[in-house]
Write a protein that holds these residues in place. Structure first.
Motif, PDB file in Angstrom:
ATOM      1  N   UNK A 204      49.848  27.292  28.020  1.00  0.00           N
ATOM      2  CA  UNK A 204      50.304  28.252  28.964  1.00  0.00           C
ATOM      3  C   UNK A 204      51.428  29.177  28.904  1.00  0.00           C
ATOM      4  N   UNK A 205      51.098  30.678  28.368  1.00  0.00           N
ATOM      5  CA  UNK A 205      52.059  31.137  27.827  1.00  0.00           C
ATOM      6  C   UNK A 205      53.031  31.780  29.028  1.00  0.00           C
ATOM      7  N   UNK A 206      52.486  31.990  30.193  1.00  0.00           N
ATOM      8  CA  UNK A 206      53.296  32.549  31.350  1.00  0.00           C
ATOM      9  C   UNK A 206      52.453  32.497  32.332  1.00  0.00           C
ATOM     10  N   UNK A 212      48.060  42.172  37.498  1.00  0.00           N
ATOM     11  CA  UNK A 212      48.278  43.061  36.571  1.00  0.00           C
ATOM     12  C   UNK A 212      49.611  42.766  35.550  1.00  0.00           C
ATOM     13  N   UNK A 213      50.422  42.149  36.028  1.00  0.00           N
ATOM     14  CA  UNK A 213      51.637  41.809  35.281  1.00  0.00           C
ATOM     15  C   UNK A 213      51.157  40.658  34.115  1.00  0.00           C
ATOM     16  N   UNK A 214      50.142  39.808  34.684  1.00  0.00           N
ATOM     17  CA  UNK A 214      49.660  38.715  33.647  1.00  0.00           C
ATOM     18  C   UNK A 214      48.728  39.315  32.926  1.00  0.00           C
ATOM     19  N   UNK A 215      47.885  40.356  32.964  1.00  0.00           N
ATOM     20  CA  UNK A 215      46.918  41.098  31.866  1.00  0.00           C
ATOM     21  C   UNK A 215      47.814  41.786  31.225  1.00  0.00           C
ATOM     22  N   UNK A 217      50.959  41.067  30.011  1.00  0.00           N
ATOM     23  CA  UNK A 217      51.418  39.877  29.194  1.00  0.00           C
ATOM     24  C   UNK A 217      50.391  39.490  28.135  1.00  0.00           C
ATOM     25  N   UNK A 218      49.142  39.308  28.608  1.00  0.00           N
ATOM     26  CA  UNK A 218      48.110  38.656  28.083  1.00  0.00           C
ATOM     27  C   UNK A 218      47.965  39.661  26.718  1.00  0.00           C
ATOM     28  N   UNK A 219      47.803  40.879  26.844  1.00  0.00           N
ATOM     29  CA  UNK A 219      47.696  41.832  25.662  1.00  0.00           C
ATOM     30  C   UNK A 219      48.655  41.510  24.621  1.00  0.00           C
ATOM     31  N   UNK A 220      49.794  41.047  24.708  1.00  0.00           N
ATOM     32  CA  UNK A 220      50.413  40.507  23.589  1.00  0.00           C
ATOM     33  C   UNK A 220      49.949  39.577  22.660  1.00  0.00           C
ATOM     34  N   UNK A 221      48.845  39.133  23.381  1.00  0.00           N
ATOM     35  CA  UNK A 221      48.258  38.049  22.383  1.00  0.00           C
ATOM     36  C   UNK A 221      46.881  38.290  22.052  1.00  0.00           C
ATOM     37  N   UNK A 222      46.306  39.723  22.193  1.00  0.00           N
ATOM     38  CA  UNK A 222      45.010  39.903  21.750  1.00  0.00           C
ATOM     39  C   UNK A 222      44.783  39.273  20.294  1.00  0.00           C
ATOM     40  N   UNK A 223      43.428  38.829  20.245  1.00  0.00           N
ATOM     41  CA  UNK A 223      43.100  38.115  18.949  1.00  0.00           C
ATOM     42  C   UNK A 223      43.192  36.470  19.018  1.00  0.00           C
ATOM     43  N   UNK A 224      44.332  36.186  20.102  1.00  0.00           N
ATOM     44  CA  UNK A 224      44.610  34.934  20.093  1.00  0.00           C
ATOM     45  C   UNK A 224      43.825  34.114  21.006  1.00  0.00           C
ATOM     46  N   UNK A 225      42.683  34.479  21.533  1.00  0.00           N
ATOM     47  CA  UNK A 225      41.971  33.785  22.506  1.00  0.00           C
ATOM     48  C   UNK A 225      42.717  33.533  23.788  1.00  0.00           C
ATOM     49  N   UNK A 226      43.696  34.590  24.218  1.00  0.00           N
ATOM     50  CA  UNK A 226      44.231  34.441  25.452  1.00  0.00           C
ATOM     51  C   UNK A 226      43.492  35.187  26.549  1.00  0.00           C
ATOM     52  N   UNK A 227      43.783  34.329  27.881  1.00  0.00           N
ATOM     53  CA  UNK A 227      43.111  34.974  28.876  1.00  0.00           C
ATOM     54  C   UNK A 227      43.739  34.546  30.199  1.00  0.00           C
ATOM     55  N   UNK A 228      43.618  35.331  31.521  1.00  0.00           N
ATOM     56  CA  UNK A 228      44.294  35.352  32.690  1.00  0.00           C
ATOM     57  C   UNK A 228      43.372  34.263  33.719  1.00  0.00           C
ATOM     58  N   UNK A 229      43.981  33.376  34.274  1.00  0.00           N
ATOM     59  CA  UNK A 229      43.403  32.399  35.270  1.00  0.00           C
ATOM     60  C   UNK A 229      44.259  32.390  36.397  1.00  0.00           C
TER      61      UNK A 229
END
Length: 273
Positions: A204-206, A212-215, A217-229
């Motif tokens: 859990x990165x954050x 919108x803030x979570x999304x 932040x998620x884009x920092x990890x594109x390609x790293x199997x990141x998702x917002x839940x």
């Protein structure tokens, strides 16, 4: 996870103060509550505060002023930290044991004792405060992994808690109380032997109040199997950024350590539901 003042700096400062006799005088005996028995454990020779940890300090442009507040009684969010700091010196110069019953606090004196209550279950533990942090959002205490286990919050990562100051901690480490299953008044927490290490785990990165803030932040990890839940924390709707899953807790721990080395020190582990 920039959650605390760099520990090696405070350790050096603290050790220097010890060498110069720069610790406060020991106070009167401390009585620690034991909810299991309804009695108290007396600590006749509590450790003096490390004076270097009572000085104001600045993190991310914000000044924190430690204070000896015997009436401290606050509610807020608890988090926990694990092997990324295991074996390293804390703000008091004590060595962090992720399996012990310790915690980090931003302003209470160190070392000292605090009672932490899980507001969802009513379960309480006593921890030794020996580090500074956390410095993220509304988090008010950062538990060791062992304390998070004892309070039943390790798998969920964050929890709403009540923190009450007790007094100074005993000499030599610990909380002055034996670790006993009788103190576990809530659901038994998971331990390393409670699950197969092939279970899926996330980092859990954050956690954010805004999707919108979570999304973003998620884009920092594109390609790293990141998702917002979406999740609920203390009755509040929150959005957490998850990276993974990885097979097994140990593999997830390695991934979290890698992220910590890249500066993401607030990452925690959560088991897939």
């Amino acid at each position: 996870m920039s959650r605390r003042l760099p520990m090696f700096v405070l350790a050096v400062l603290s050790s220097g103060l010890v060498a110069c006799g720069g610790r406060a005088d020991a106070p009167s005996p401390v009585r620690v509550p034991d909810r299991a028995s309804g009695s108290h454990t007396a600590i006749a020779n509590p450790a003096p505060f490390v004076r270097g940890t009572l000085r104001p300090y600045v993190i991310r442009g914000r000044t924190y002023t430690p204070v000896i507040d015997e009436s401290y009684d606050q509610t807020g969010t608890a988090s926990w930290y694990g092997d990324a700091f295991h074996g390293r010196p804390t703000a008091t110069g004590e060595i962090y044991d992720m399996n012990g019953m310790s915690a980090a606090h931003r302003t209470l004196p160190l070392p000292s004792l605090a009672e932490v209550t899980n507001l969802e279950t009513g379960q309480s533990i006593v921890v030794r405060l020996n580090d500074r942090g956390p410095f993220v959002g509304d988090r008010i205490i950062d538990l060791s992994r062992g304390a998070a286990d004892a309070l039943g919050i390790r798998n969920q990562g964050l929890a709403q808690v009540r923190v009450r100051y007790i007094g100074q901690a005993p000499q030599g480490g610990g909380t002055g109380q034996p670790a006993s299953p009788a103190r576990q008044t809530g659901p038994r927490p998971d331990t390393e032997n409670d699950f197969d290490d092939t279970d899926p785990w996330f980092v859990q990165a954050g956690t954010f109040a805004s999707r919108s803030n979570a999304e973003t932040f998620r884009r920092r990890f594109d390609g790293a199997r990141a998702r917002v839940e979406e999740t609920m924390v203390g009755g509040r709707r929150m959005y957490r950024v998850l990276i993974g899953p990885w097979t097994g807790r140990h593999e997830a721990e390695r991934q979290r350590s890698t992220l910590a080395g890249q500066g993401l020190l607030d990452a925690i582990l959560v088991r897939a539901q």
